[in-house]
Design a protein around this motif. Structure first.
Motif, PDB file in Angstrom:
ATOM      1  N   ASP A 293     -26.418  -7.056  24.262  1.00 30.38           N
ATOM      2  CA  ASP A 293     -26.321  -6.301  22.528  1.00 30.38           C
ATOM      3  C   ASP A 293     -26.694  -7.548  21.795  1.00 30.38           C
ATOM      4  OD1 ASP A 293     -24.640  -3.810  23.221  1.00 30.38           O
ATOM      5  OD2 ASP A 293     -22.912  -5.056  24.308  1.00 30.38           O
ATOM      6  N   ILE A 294     -27.183  -8.692  22.217  1.00 28.39           N
ATOM      7  CA  ILE A 294     -26.928 -10.021  20.968  1.00 28.39           C
ATOM      8  C   ILE A 294     -27.611 -10.977  21.719  1.00 28.39           C
ATOM      9  CG2 ILE A 294     -24.721 -10.908  20.638  1.00 28.39           C
ATOM     10  CD1 ILE A 294     -25.346 -10.993  18.179  1.00 28.39           C
ATOM     11  N   ILE A 295     -28.399 -11.787  21.734  1.00 29.50           N
ATOM     12  CA  ILE A 295     -28.798 -13.214  21.829  1.00 29.50           C
ATOM     13  C   ILE A 295     -28.787 -14.410  21.551  1.00 29.50           C
ATOM     14  CG2 ILE A 295     -31.856 -14.454  22.811  1.00 29.50           C
ATOM     15  CD1 ILE A 295     -32.640 -11.285  22.739  1.00 29.50           C
ATOM     16  N   LEU A 296     -28.403 -15.206  21.971  1.00 29.48           N
ATOM     17  CA  LEU A 296     -27.858 -16.754  21.170  1.00 29.48           C
ATOM     18  C   LEU A 296     -29.195 -17.828  21.886  1.00 29.48           C
ATOM     19  CD1 LEU A 296     -26.320 -18.432  19.841  1.00 29.48           C
ATOM     20  CD2 LEU A 296     -24.989 -18.936  21.307  1.00 29.48           C
ATOM     21  N   LEU A 297     -30.103 -18.045  20.985  1.00 26.40           N
ATOM     22  CA  LEU A 297     -31.295 -19.251  21.901  1.00 26.40           C
ATOM     23  C   LEU A 297     -30.706 -20.475  21.423  1.00 26.40           C
ATOM     24  CD1 LEU A 297     -34.531 -17.723  20.531  1.00 26.40           C
ATOM     25  CD2 LEU A 297     -33.440 -17.896  22.783  1.00 26.40           C
ATOM     26  N   GLY A 298     -30.785 -21.402  22.118  1.00 24.01           N
ATOM     27  CA  GLY A 298     -30.302 -23.084  22.355  1.00 24.01           C
ATOM     28  C   GLY A 298     -31.556 -23.756  21.555  1.00 24.01           C
ATOM     29  N   ASP A 299     -31.506 -24.901  21.495  1.00 20.31           N
ATOM     30  CA  ASP A 299     -33.033 -25.269  21.312  1.00 20.31           C
ATOM     31  C   ASP A 299     -33.713 -26.424  22.228  1.00 20.31           C
ATOM     32  OD1 ASP A 299     -31.318 -27.269  21.604  1.00 20.31           O
ATOM     33  OD2 ASP A 299     -31.153 -28.324  19.945  1.00 20.31           O
ATOM     34  N   SER A 300     -33.631 -25.925  23.438  1.00 18.29           N
ATOM     35  CA  SER A 300     -34.185 -26.575  24.470  1.00 18.29           C
ATOM     36  C   SER A 300     -34.752 -25.709  26.159  1.00 18.29           C
ATOM     37  CB  SER A 300     -33.861 -27.931  24.843  1.00 18.29           C
ATOM     38  OG  SER A 300     -32.302 -27.679  25.604  1.00 18.29           O
ATOM     39  N   PHE A 301     -34.925 -25.292  26.463  1.00 19.25           N
ATOM     40  CA  PHE A 301     -35.730 -24.315  27.399  1.00 19.25           C
ATOM     41  C   PHE A 301     -36.867 -25.256  28.881  1.00 19.25           C
ATOM     42  CE2 PHE A 301     -35.830 -22.588  23.085  1.00 19.25           C
ATOM     43  CZ  PHE A 301     -34.373 -21.481  23.329  1.00 19.25           C
ATOM     44  N   VAL A 302     -36.536 -24.529  29.988  1.00 20.43           N
ATOM     45  CA  VAL A 302     -37.207 -25.146  31.086  1.00 20.43           C
ATOM     46  C   VAL A 302     -38.416 -24.840  30.736  1.00 20.43           C
ATOM     47  CG1 VAL A 302     -34.545 -25.453  32.081  1.00 20.43           C
ATOM     48  CG2 VAL A 302     -36.600 -23.054  32.420  1.00 20.43           C
ATOM     49  N   ASP A 303     -39.328 -23.189  30.271  1.00 21.16           N
ATOM     50  CA  ASP A 303     -40.486 -22.772  30.516  1.00 21.16           C
ATOM     51  C   ASP A 303     -40.698 -22.190  28.595  1.00 21.16           C
ATOM     52  OD1 ASP A 303     -38.552 -20.929  29.984  1.00 21.16           O
ATOM     53  OD2 ASP A 303     -39.612 -19.965  31.126  1.00 21.16           O
ATOM     54  N   GLY A 304     -40.528 -22.633  27.782  1.00 25.73           N
ATOM     55  CA  GLY A 304     -41.330 -22.596  26.972  1.00 25.73           C
ATOM     56  C   GLY A 304     -40.607 -22.969  25.126  1.00 25.73           C
ATOM     57  N   ASN A 305     -40.209 -22.211  24.525  1.00 24.07           N
ATOM     58  CA  ASN A 305     -39.997 -22.017  23.590  1.00 24.07           C
ATOM     59  C   ASN A 305     -39.104 -21.502  22.972  1.00 24.07           C
ATOM     60  OD1 ASN A 305     -41.984 -22.060  21.347  1.00 24.07           O
ATOM     61  ND2 ASN A 305     -43.318 -23.711  21.494  1.00 24.07           N
ATOM     62  N   GLY A 306     -38.500 -21.625  21.263  1.00 24.48           N
ATOM     63  CA  GLY A 306     -37.688 -20.630  20.796  1.00 24.48           C
ATOM     64  C   GLY A 306     -38.629 -19.013  20.431  1.00 24.48           C
ATOM     65  N   PRO A 307     -39.851 -20.196  19.257  1.00 31.34           N
ATOM     66  CA  PRO A 307     -40.825 -18.909  18.815  1.00 31.34           C
ATOM     67  C   PRO A 307     -41.983 -17.956  20.004  1.00 31.34           C
ATOM     68  CG  PRO A 307     -40.919 -22.057  18.029  1.00 31.34           C
ATOM     69  CD  PRO A 307     -39.789 -21.393  19.340  1.00 31.34           C
ATOM     70  N   ASP A 308     -42.506 -18.972  20.907  1.00 34.09           N
ATOM     71  CA  ASP A 308     -42.624 -18.211  21.884  1.00 34.09           C
ATOM     72  C   ASP A 308     -41.546 -16.762  23.035  1.00 34.09           C
ATOM     73  OD1 ASP A 308     -44.247 -19.798  22.380  1.00 34.09           O
ATOM     74  OD2 ASP A 308     -43.526 -21.529  24.605  1.00 34.09           O
ATOM     75  N   PHE A 309     -40.642 -17.040  23.125  1.00 31.47           N
ATOM     76  CA  PHE A 309     -39.556 -15.988  23.651  1.00 31.47           C
ATOM     77  C   PHE A 309     -39.833 -14.921  22.304  1.00 31.47           C
ATOM     78  CE2 PHE A 309     -34.982 -13.962  23.497  1.00 31.47           C
ATOM     79  CZ  PHE A 309     -34.971 -14.067  24.557  1.00 31.47           C
ATOM     80  N   LEU A 310     -39.578 -15.760  21.553  1.00 31.39           N
ATOM     81  CA  LEU A 310     -39.475 -14.176  19.899  1.00 31.39           C
ATOM     82  C   LEU A 310     -40.577 -13.496  20.174  1.00 31.39           C
ATOM     83  CD1 LEU A 310     -37.050 -16.338  17.600  1.00 31.39           C
ATOM     84  CD2 LEU A 310     -36.401 -14.602  18.713  1.00 31.39           C
ATOM     85  N   ALA A 311     -41.937 -14.348  20.229  1.00 35.51           N
ATOM     86  CA  ALA A 311     -42.878 -13.260  20.201  1.00 35.51           C
ATOM     87  C   ALA A 311     -43.947 -12.232  21.130  1.00 35.51           C
ATOM     88  CB  ALA A 311     -44.336 -14.754  20.388  1.00 35.51           C
ATOM     89  N   GLN A 312     -42.399 -13.301  22.725  1.00 35.31           N
ATOM     90  CA  GLN A 312     -42.644 -12.456  23.541  1.00 35.31           C
ATOM     91  C   GLN A 312     -42.317 -10.591  23.578  1.00 35.31           C
ATOM     92  OE1 GLN A 312     -42.416 -13.678  27.483  1.00 35.31           O
ATOM     93  NE2 GLN A 312     -42.984 -16.188  27.071  1.00 35.31           N
ATOM     94  N   MET A 313     -41.168 -11.016  23.036  1.00 36.93           N
ATOM     95  CA  MET A 313     -39.879 -10.062  22.841  1.00 36.93           C
ATOM     96  C   MET A 313     -40.607  -9.046  21.312  1.00 36.93           C
ATOM     97  SD  MET A 313     -36.114 -11.229  22.505  1.00 36.93           S
ATOM     98  CE  MET A 313     -35.635  -9.639  21.401  1.00 36.93           C
ATOM     99  N   ASP A 314     -40.783  -9.534  20.547  1.00 35.47           N
ATOM    100  CA  ASP A 314     -41.795  -9.024  19.414  1.00 35.47           C
ATOM    101  C   ASP A 314     -43.016  -7.971  20.308  1.00 35.47           C
ATOM    102  OD1 ASP A 314     -41.848  -7.914  17.077  1.00 35.47           O
ATOM    103  OD2 ASP A 314     -43.954  -9.192  16.884  1.00 35.47           O
ATOM    104  N   SER A 315     -43.755  -8.490  20.460  1.00 43.04           N
ATOM    105  CA  SER A 315     -44.831  -7.957  21.844  1.00 43.04           C
ATOM    106  C   SER A 315     -44.141  -6.700  22.956  1.00 43.04           C
ATOM    107  CB  SER A 315     -45.680  -9.181  22.692  1.00 43.04           C
ATOM    108  OG  SER A 315     -46.518  -8.767  23.455  1.00 43.04           O
TER     109      SER A 315
END
Length: 373
Positions: A293-315
């Motif tokens: 229902d809703i996503i909470l993004l932290g500030d560090s990830f093992v395989d990329g960054n926040g903008p990468d994730f949001l861009a993939q979701m958008d795509s």
């Protein structure tokens, strides 16, 4: 009309106990776009640094009372001046031990007398350019921080506006929900009045009145928690408040401590089901395949960054409300991800349960208003 920013020329501090040497240095540096400040001793140099912000220091090694090495060591010991590059100008030994002493005291370069004007000018020009670039970066960072603050303020105002719409929607739906038991209550009272001489007919009416009062009391109890509950649409365009709806919250971050913090904030909220993954790839998979229902993004990830994730979701066309945790002093992510329409930015340090729940409720309401109505 654009404003032209006037930038003062950089300052060079030249230090030598012989006036003729200072004059010669000034003459050599005259063609550079810089202001030259004199000092005839180490003490004068330290005093000058209290009054001026300088880009470079040219300093003689052999001076009475306090030599160049001692002066440089004192400059390096001060937090405000330790970053200033120092070039030693000397006529004494070029042996390795002597040069090492200069570098150990804080020098970034050596120039040996007699000075070659071309070499001196070339080296000074390099350090002035470095100072100019540093000033540009500093001003750019300040501008970015100011812009990010405005972006965050705008995001918060938008969230508040959308939340107000949701609350107004809730108020209308609640009034509709209260109307039915209220009308039933008035109807039963009228029936009792009409059968005053027939007490045996009162008890069923009283039972109905009691049921209506209990139903109204339950609705009122729900209104008291309206700040953290959700609205769901019903056929025909009507909406009612659903206080028992389960909210699936996906937290994406590689920090165990951050996950522990978020879990602590929501563990006493039975309507919130928390899922956690360290991987952005796994997060995308869950968004596509599982109930989120809703996503909470932290500030560090093992395989990329926040903008990468949001861009993939958008795509992928995956539309979900997103909240973002930001660490102390970390304004840069806001500028990078605000283009993806995140709902809110939350401070990681000192995050309160009330703020998290309020942001979740507002984000869900804003999302439904945008995509479902």
């Amino acid at each position: 009309m654009s404003r032209i920013e006037c930038i003062a020329p950089p300052k060079i501090l030249i230090v030598d106990d012989r006036i003729e040497n200072l004059v010669a240095l000034e003459k050599t540096l005259a063609d550079l776009d810089a202001e030259v400040i004199r000092a005839t001793s180490g003490e004068e140099a330290l005093s000058a640094l209290l009054k001026h912000v300088v880009a470079l220091i040219l300093m003689d090694v052999q001076m009475p009372d306090m030599d160049g090495f001692e002066t440089a060591a004192l400059i390096r010991s001060n937090e405000d001046t330790r970053h200033i590059p120092i070039i030693f100008v000397t006529a004494i030994s070029k042996d390795q031990k002597h040069v090492f002493s200069g570098y150990a005291s804080g020098a970034v370069d050596y120039l040996f007398k007699p000075l070659d004007p071309d070499i001196l000018t070339s080296k000074v020009t390099v350090f002035l350019e470095l100072d100019r670039q540093k000033s540009i970066i500093t001003r750019t960072n300040q501008a970015l921080k100011a812009a990010n603050r405005k972006i965050i303020e705008h995001q918060k105002s938008v969230v508040k506006e959308e939340r107000l719409k949701v609350l107004l929607q809730m108020a209308g739906a609640t009034a509709h929900e209260l109307n039915q038991p209220l009308m039933s209550l008035f109807g039963n009272i009228d029936l009792i009045r009409m059968s005053q001489d027939e007490p045996d007919k009162w008890m069923p009416r009283l039972d109905n009145i009691e049921a209506d009062v209990k139903r109204m009391a339950d609705i009122i109890r729900k209104i008291q928690t309206i700040g953290s509950d959700d609205v769901v649409p019903y056929p025909g365009g009507a909406s009612i408040i659903d206080f028992d709806q389960t909210i699936d919250l996906l937290f994406i971050a590689d920090s165990d401590s951050d996950h522990k913090m978020v879990n602590t904030l929501v563990k006493d909220q039975p309507q919130i089901r928390l899922a956690w993954t360290k991987s952005l790839r796994e997060g995308i998979r869950r968004v596509k395949e599982a109930k989120v229902d809703i996503i909470l993004l932290g500030d560090s990830f093992v395989d990329g960054n926040g903008p990468d994730f949001l861009a993939q979701m958008d795509s992928a066309g995956a539309k979900k409300p997103v909240l973002v945790l930001i660490g102390h002093g970390d304004e840069t992510p806001a500028a990078c991800i605000v283009q993806y329409g995140v709902c809110d930015f939350l401070p990681k340090t000192g995050l309160k349960q009330s703020l998290l729940l309020q942001s979740i409720a507002a984000a869900l309401g804003k999302f439904r208003l945008k995509f479902e109505h």
